[in-house]
Design a protein around this motif. Structure first.
Motif, short mmCIF file in Angstrom:
data_model
loop_
_atom_site.label_atom_id
_atom_site.label_comp_id
_atom_site.label_asym_id
_atom_site.label_seq_id
_atom_site.Cartn_x
_atom_site.Cartn_y
_atom_site.Cartn_z
N UNK A 246 -74.76 124.02 -18.92
CA UNK A 246 -75.53 122.96 -19.59
C UNK A 246 -74.56 122.12 -20.40
N UNK A 247 -74.46 120.84 -20.06
CA UNK A 247 -73.62 119.91 -20.80
C UNK A 247 -74.51 118.83 -21.43
N UNK A 248 -74.24 118.52 -22.68
CA UNK A 248 -74.98 117.45 -23.35
C UNK A 248 -74.03 116.31 -23.69
N UNK A 249 -74.34 115.12 -23.20
CA UNK A 249 -73.52 113.94 -23.44
C UNK A 249 -74.24 113.03 -24.43
N UNK A 250 -73.67 112.77 -25.61
CA UNK A 250 -74.37 111.93 -26.59
C UNK A 250 -74.59 110.51 -26.08
N UNK A 251 -75.83 110.09 -26.12
CA UNK A 251 -76.18 108.69 -25.84
C UNK A 251 -76.87 108.11 -27.07
N UNK A 252 -76.26 108.40 -28.23
CA UNK A 252 -76.84 107.95 -29.49
C UNK A 252 -75.75 107.94 -30.55
N UNK A 253 -76.11 107.37 -31.69
CA UNK A 253 -75.25 107.40 -32.88
C UNK A 253 -76.11 107.77 -34.07
N UNK A 261 -80.52 105.25 -30.60
CA UNK A 261 -80.24 105.33 -29.17
C UNK A 261 -79.05 104.45 -28.78
N UNK A 262 -78.23 104.96 -27.86
CA UNK A 262 -77.17 104.17 -27.26
C UNK A 262 -75.78 104.61 -27.67
N UNK A 263 -74.96 104.95 -26.68
CA UNK A 263 -73.58 105.34 -26.94
C UNK A 263 -72.74 104.12 -27.31
N UNK A 264 -71.87 104.29 -28.29
CA UNK A 264 -70.97 103.21 -28.72
C UNK A 264 -69.63 103.38 -28.04
N UNK A 272 -72.70 100.56 -24.70
CA UNK A 272 -72.14 100.37 -23.36
C UNK A 272 -71.92 101.76 -22.76
N UNK A 273 -72.53 102.03 -21.59
CA UNK A 273 -72.67 103.40 -21.10
C UNK A 273 -71.73 103.77 -19.96
N UNK A 275 -68.56 104.77 -19.76
CA UNK A 275 -67.78 106.00 -19.93
C UNK A 275 -68.69 107.22 -19.79
N UNK A 276 -69.86 107.15 -20.42
CA UNK A 276 -70.80 108.26 -20.33
C UNK A 276 -71.18 108.53 -18.88
N UNK A 277 -71.60 107.49 -18.15
CA UNK A 277 -72.03 107.69 -16.77
C UNK A 277 -70.87 108.16 -15.88
N UNK A 278 -69.69 107.66 -16.14
CA UNK A 278 -68.52 108.07 -15.36
C UNK A 278 -68.29 109.58 -15.49
N UNK A 279 -68.38 110.08 -16.75
CA UNK A 279 -68.17 111.51 -16.97
C UNK A 279 -69.29 112.34 -16.35
N UNK A 280 -70.53 111.89 -16.51
CA UNK A 280 -71.67 112.63 -15.97
C UNK A 280 -71.58 112.73 -14.44
#
Length: 314
Positions: A246-253, A261-264, A272-273, A275-280
């Motif tokens: 189980x991995x949790x990727x922050x999409x918030x601040x 809501x929303x990764x900085x 802007x997402x 980097x998050x989507x690339x890692x996921x």
């Protein structure tokens, strides 16, 4: 006081952004709108004529979303009449965040830090998807669980509450923050919980063995970690052959007490997402190659949950 009647949402956003831009932190902006309880069957955008005035209907969900977009906290609405309510948005201090902390790095997430005040387990949009992930991996069947970036143990606390017999499971938590680990030890004193103070880049020093569940939430994306290389070694060296992740990727601040809501991302003034989507997606493809079923869920935290399908393929 401003009253919004039939203005479009574009006009409302533009107006409130302009109105709030020079206001001090914690300034409360008040305005009147059509009561979201005026109709239980209306969709946002439907129009109503009340005493000769046209109003556009919007739900509380819509107004609360707008508050987040404006970096505001919605306060308790006040009823003016059956048709109208007064909404209040409090402007947040965007600099009041642990992300800007000047505390020594290994205590940035420790006791007496801003981060120490955060309890993700009380945020429904985090807890709901974390619970779903734990159900997906059949947490009660796991015998050895590793959590990287455990902090004060909140994620183990959830498992303790829902697992049928958590005392039969060996839990291991690793974090580089000594004060947070000390709290975890105090909160979870049972003998089947073990905690280690260590930078996870040096995980091999601990000789932990393999686990049938690995959890890491909001940790592997640290700038001090070579994400892709570390993740692959984690699967290869620490995960049992038919284990789960189980991995949790922050999409918030976290801003001024609020989860926004929303990764900085660096060099962007807005969420802007990429980097998050690339890692996921990297993790998903890698795990699928290793014969895992992968699901991606969540909102403010994106949860990647992987379970082995090797039995099914035999």
């Amino acid at each position: 006081m401003k009253r919004f009647t039939n203005e479009s949402m574009i006009e409302i956003i533009d107006y409130l952004k302009e109105y709030l831009k020079d206001k001090e932190n914690r300034f409360i902006c008040e305005f009147e709108v059509l009561n979201p309880d005026y109709s239980f069957d209306a969709y946002s955008g439907e129009k109503f004529n009340i005493a000769g005035v046209e109003y556009i209907y919007r739900s509380y969900n819509s107004w609360n979303s707008l508050a987040q977009i404006l970096f505001c906290k919605p306060l308790t609405p006040k009823f003016i009449s059956d048709e109208l309510v007064k909404l209040s948005f409090m402007k947040l201090n965007i600099n009041n965040t642990f992300h800007n902390s000047t505390i020594e790095q290994n205590e940035k997430y420790g006791v007496n830090s801003i981060f120490d005040n955060i309890n993700k387990n009380e945020e429904a949009s985090f807890l709901n998807y974390y619970l779903n992930a734990l159900k997906n991996v059949d947490i009660s069947s796991k015998k050895r669980v590793l959590n990287l970036g455990i902090n004060n143990g909140d994620e183990f606390e959830v498992i303790k509450q829902i697992s049928k017999d958590y005392k039969q499971t060996k839990f291991v938590g690793v974090d580089f923050c000594e004060s947070a680990i000390n709290i975890a030890k105090k909160n979870l004193p049972e003998s089947n919980f073990s905690f280690f103070i260590e930078d996870i880049n040096n995980l091999d020093k601990l000789n932990l063995g393999r686990f049938d569940l690995i959890i890491s939430i909001g940790t592997l994306q640290s700038t001090t970690i070579n994400f892709k290389t570390f993740f692959m070694s984690l699967v290869q060296d620490y995960l049992e052959d038919k284990g789960a992740i189980i991995l949790g990727f922050p999409n918030c601040r976290w801003i001024d007490t609020q989860m926004i809501y929303g990764a900085k991302a660096p060099n962007y003034s807005y969420s802007e997402l990429s980097i998050l989507f690339n890692d996921v997606i990297f993790c998903k493809k890698y795990l699928q190659q290793k014969k895992y079923r992968v699901t991606i869920t969540g909102k403010d935290y994106i949860f990647l949950t992987a379970t082995s399908i090797k039995k099914e393929l035999v």
